[in-house]
Write a protein that holds these residues in place. Structure first.
Motif, short mmCIF file in Angstrom:
data_model
loop_
_atom_site.label_atom_id
_atom_site.label_comp_id
_atom_site.label_asym_id
_atom_site.label_seq_id
_atom_site.Cartn_x
_atom_site.Cartn_y
_atom_site.Cartn_z
N UNK A 94 0.83 -1.21 0.00
CA UNK A 94 0.00 0.00 0.00
C UNK A 94 0.86 1.26 0.00
N UNK A 95 1.91 1.28 0.81
CA UNK A 95 2.81 2.43 0.87
C UNK A 95 3.45 2.66 -0.50
N UNK A 96 3.94 1.60 -1.11
CA UNK A 96 4.59 1.71 -2.42
C UNK A 96 3.59 2.14 -3.49
N UNK A 97 2.38 1.58 -3.45
CA UNK A 97 1.36 1.93 -4.44
C UNK A 97 0.94 3.39 -4.32
N UNK A 98 0.79 3.88 -3.11
CA UNK A 98 0.41 5.28 -2.92
C UNK A 98 1.50 6.22 -3.42
#
Length: 123
Positions: A12-16
Motif C-alpha cells: 500500500x505504501x509503495x502503491x500510494x
C-alpha cells in the motif's frame, strides 16, 4: 503461505507513492507460494523514461520513510523497467511497451491479486 499484514502495508505504501507520481495500471500479486523468498510483486506503469524514474524514486523514498531499505535496484539508468527489491516486496516500474513485452501478469497469472486501496482525495 500467504502475504503477511506487514507486506500488505508495504504494498500500500509503495502503491500510494507510485500513484502520487503518476503511475498507472497498478497490480499487486501474492507470489509467496511459488517464490519462497518473496511475498509480493507490485507492477506499475509509467508514461515515459522520466516518469518511470520518478515513480521508482518516489517508491524508494516512501519505503525508506517507513524504515525499509532497498536491497537491490536494477534498470534505473535506462528507466524502461526499474526493479526495486525490498526483500518481501519487489516493485517493478515499467514503461508500457516493456510491461506488455515481458508480460509478468501472464507469467504469474495463477497468483492471487493483493487488493490496493485507492486513497481518498480531498478536494
Amino acid at each position: 503461505m500467504g502475504v503477511s499484514e506487514t507486506t500488505r502495508d508495504l504494498v500500500q505504501v509503495a502503491a500510494e507513492a507510485a500513484e502520487r507520481t503518476g503511475a498507472e495500471d497498478m497490480v499487486s500479486l501474492d507470489v509467496s507460494d511459488p517464490l519462497p523468498l518473496i511475498d509480493a510483486f507490485l507492477l506499475v506503469s509509467g508514461r515515459s523514461e522520466r516518469n518511470v524514474a520518478a515513480v521508482a524514486d518516489a517508491v524508494e523514498e516512501a519505503m525508506l520513510e517507513r524504515g525499509v531499505k532497498r536491497l537491490r535496484r536494477e534498470g534505473r539508468q535506462q528507466a524502461r523497467w526499474v526493479l526495486l527489491d525490498f526483500g518481501d516486496l519487489v516493485v517493478h516500474v515499467f514503461q508500457e511497451e516493456e510491461r506488455s513485452f515481458y508480460g509478468l501478469e501472464r507469467l504469474w497469472k495463477d497468483c492471487p491479486v493483493i487488493p490496493i486501496v485507492q486513497p481518498v482525495r480531498s478536494e
